[in-house]
Design a protein around this motif. Structure first.
Motif, PDB file in Angstrom:
ATOM      1  N   ALA A  31       0.835  -1.209   0.000  1.00  0.00           N
ATOM      2  CA  ALA A  31       0.000   0.000   0.000  1.00  0.00           C
ATOM      3  C   ALA A  31       0.868   1.257   0.000  1.00  0.00           C
ATOM      4  O   ALA A  31       0.592   2.216  -0.732  1.00  0.00           O
ATOM      5  CB  ALA A  31      -0.926  -0.011   1.206  1.00  0.00           C
ATOM      6  N   LEU A  32       1.935   1.254   0.798  1.00  0.00           N
ATOM      7  CA  LEU A  32       2.778   2.457   0.857  1.00  0.00           C
ATOM      8  C   LEU A  32       3.609   2.627  -0.406  1.00  0.00           C
ATOM      9  O   LEU A  32       3.759   3.735  -0.922  1.00  0.00           O
ATOM     10  CB  LEU A  32       3.676   2.409   2.103  1.00  0.00           C
ATOM     11  N   LEU A  33       4.104   1.524  -0.938  1.00  0.00           N
ATOM     12  CA  LEU A  33       4.880   1.597  -2.177  1.00  0.00           C
ATOM     13  C   LEU A  33       4.004   2.111  -3.324  1.00  0.00           C
ATOM     14  O   LEU A  33       4.429   2.953  -4.122  1.00  0.00           O
ATOM     15  CB  LEU A  33       5.447   0.213  -2.503  1.00  0.00           C
ATOM     16  N   VAL A  67       7.697   0.941   7.908  1.00  0.00           N
ATOM     17  CA  VAL A  67       7.642   0.420   6.539  1.00  0.00           C
ATOM     18  C   VAL A  67       8.464   1.306   5.607  1.00  0.00           C
ATOM     19  O   VAL A  67       9.231   0.817   4.774  1.00  0.00           O
ATOM     20  CB  VAL A  67       6.178   0.315   6.044  1.00  0.00           C
ATOM     21  N   LEU A  68       8.339   2.619   5.780  1.00  0.00           N
ATOM     22  CA  LEU A  68       9.083   3.538   4.913  1.00  0.00           C
ATOM     23  C   LEU A  68      10.591   3.344   5.096  1.00  0.00           C
ATOM     24  O   LEU A  68      11.356   3.402   4.136  1.00  0.00           O
ATOM     25  CB  LEU A  68       8.692   4.993   5.210  1.00  0.00           C
ATOM     26  N   ARG A  69      11.004   3.101   6.337  1.00  0.00           N
ATOM     27  CA  ARG A  69      12.430   2.875   6.566  1.00  0.00           C
ATOM     28  C   ARG A  69      12.885   1.579   5.893  1.00  0.00           C
ATOM     29  O   ARG A  69      13.940   1.528   5.271  1.00  0.00           O
ATOM     30  CB  ARG A  69      12.756   2.834   8.063  1.00  0.00           C
ATOM     31  N   ALA A  70      12.062   0.529   6.013  1.00  0.00           N
ATOM     32  CA  ALA A  70      12.404  -0.753   5.390  1.00  0.00           C
ATOM     33  C   ALA A  70      12.508  -0.607   3.871  1.00  0.00           C
ATOM     34  O   ALA A  70      13.441  -1.123   3.245  1.00  0.00           O
ATOM     35  CB  ALA A  70      11.370  -1.811   5.758  1.00  0.00           C
ATOM     36  N   LEU A  71      11.569   0.137   3.281  1.00  0.00           N
ATOM     37  CA  LEU A  71      11.581   0.339   1.824  1.00  0.00           C
ATOM     38  C   LEU A  71      12.789   1.172   1.405  1.00  0.00           C
ATOM     39  O   LEU A  71      13.392   0.941   0.353  1.00  0.00           O
ATOM     40  CB  LEU A  71      10.284   1.038   1.376  1.00  0.00           C
ATOM     41  N   THR A  72      13.149   2.141   2.256  1.00  0.00           N
ATOM     42  CA  THR A  72      14.314   2.983   1.964  1.00  0.00           C
ATOM     43  C   THR A  72      15.598   2.164   2.072  1.00  0.00           C
ATOM     44  O   THR A  72      16.470   2.224   1.204  1.00  0.00           O
ATOM     45  CB  THR A  72      14.367   4.184   2.939  1.00  0.00           C
ATOM     46  N   ALA A  74      15.923  -0.925   1.651  1.00  0.00           N
ATOM     47  CA  ALA A  74      15.981  -1.903   0.565  1.00  0.00           C
ATOM     48  C   ALA A  74      16.299  -1.243  -0.777  1.00  0.00           C
ATOM     49  O   ALA A  74      16.448  -1.919  -1.785  1.00  0.00           O
ATOM     50  CB  ALA A  74      14.653  -2.653   0.471  1.00  0.00           C
ATOM     51  N   GLY A  75      16.380   0.100  -0.777  1.00  0.00           N
ATOM     52  CA  GLY A  75      16.737   0.802  -2.008  1.00  0.00           C
ATOM     53  C   GLY A  75      15.569   1.023  -2.954  1.00  0.00           C
ATOM     54  O   GLY A  75      15.757   1.419  -4.104  1.00  0.00           O
ATOM     55  N   LEU A  76      14.343   0.786  -2.476  1.00  0.00           N
ATOM     56  CA  LEU A  76      13.180   0.975  -3.342  1.00  0.00           C
ATOM     57  C   LEU A  76      12.665   2.403  -3.291  1.00  0.00           C
ATOM     58  O   LEU A  76      12.037   2.891  -4.216  1.00  0.00           O
ATOM     59  CB  LEU A  76      12.048   0.036  -2.907  1.00  0.00           C
ATOM     60  N   VAL A  77      12.933   3.040  -2.153  1.00  0.00           N
ATOM     61  CA  VAL A  77      12.389   4.375  -1.917  1.00  0.00           C
ATOM     62  C   VAL A  77      13.521   5.312  -1.541  1.00  0.00           C
ATOM     63  O   VAL A  77      14.480   4.911  -0.874  1.00  0.00           O
ATOM     64  CB  VAL A  77      11.323   4.303  -0.788  1.00  0.00           C
ATOM     65  N   ARG A  78      13.418   6.533  -1.999  1.00  0.00           N
ATOM     66  CA  ARG A  78      14.407   7.536  -1.640  1.00  0.00           C
ATOM     67  C   ARG A  78      13.797   8.484  -0.614  1.00  0.00           C
ATOM     68  O   ARG A  78      12.704   9.008  -0.813  1.00  0.00           O
ATOM     69  CB  ARG A  78      14.828   8.316  -2.887  1.00  0.00           C
ATOM     70  N   CYS A  79      14.501   8.677   0.474  1.00  0.00           N
ATOM     71  CA  CYS A  79      14.046   9.559   1.535  1.00  0.00           C
ATOM     72  C   CYS A  79      14.905  10.815   1.489  1.00  0.00           C
ATOM     73  O   CYS A  79      16.131  10.730   1.468  1.00  0.00           O
ATOM     74  CB  CYS A  79      14.196   8.849   2.876  1.00  0.00           C
ATOM     75  N   THR A  80      14.266  11.963   1.435  1.00  0.00           N
ATOM     76  CA  THR A  80      15.000  13.217   1.378  1.00  0.00           C
ATOM     77  C   THR A  80      14.723  14.045   2.621  1.00  0.00           C
ATOM     78  O   THR A  80      13.570  14.283   2.966  1.00  0.00           O
ATOM     79  CB  THR A  80      14.593  14.019   0.126  1.00  0.00           C
TER      80      THR A  80
END
Ligand SMILES: [Zn+2]
Ligand SMILES: [Zn+2]
Length: 152
Positions: A31-33, A67-72, A74-80
């Protein structure tokens, strides 16, 4: 996945991304992705949580951050991280882009990497340092705020 219709496409894509990165597929991650990939980018955790909840039902802010940290990670999400703003999330495209932030309304837009490859900027650090990337934030006024600002 079998041939996806337009409606199923974001879901198939999110599923493929999670699987490729070796992550366990959970409803919250999906859902978050999907919320991140369907947005124009640069939403904060609260806004993403609100969108994801339409799919998962009640989702705590802490669970959202986890979840956002896990996705980040894993390299799927970029956190700025932009000072004075909550962290913003977007799909990681590995394009080394930077950000422009409007001082007045806080609007954020992408600025293409000026050179084309990380770290993009020349530094004078000794060669012993392994520089991998540079995060540049350009600050100023967006066209709307500039038009609204009294002429000085
Ligand atoms: Zn603005
Ligand atoms: Zn961006």
């Amino acid at each position: 996945m079998t041939t996806a219709t337009t409606g199923e496409e974001p879901m198939a894509l999110a599923l493929a991304r999670l699987r490729t990165s070796g992550m366990r597929v959970t409803a919250q991650r999906m859902a978050l992705l999907m919320a991140i990939s369907e947005s124009a980018g640069h939403l904060d955790a609260d806004a993403l949580r609100e969108r994801a909840q339409r799919v998962t039902g009640s989702l705590s802010l802490q669970a959202t951050y986890n979840v956002l940290r896990a996705l980040t990670d894993a390299g799927l999400v970029r956190c700025t991280q932009i000072s004075g703003h909550p962290a913003r999330y977007e799909i990681e495209r590995h394009d080394n882009h930077h950000h422009f932030v409007c001082r007045s309304c806080g609007a954020i837009r992408d600025v293409e990497c000026t050179v084309g490859a990380a770290p993009c900027l020349e530094t004078h650090l000794p060669a012993e340092y392994d520089i991998q990337e540079a995060a540049v934030t350009f600050w100023g006024l967006c066209p709307d705020c500039r038009a609204a600002a009294p002429a000085s």
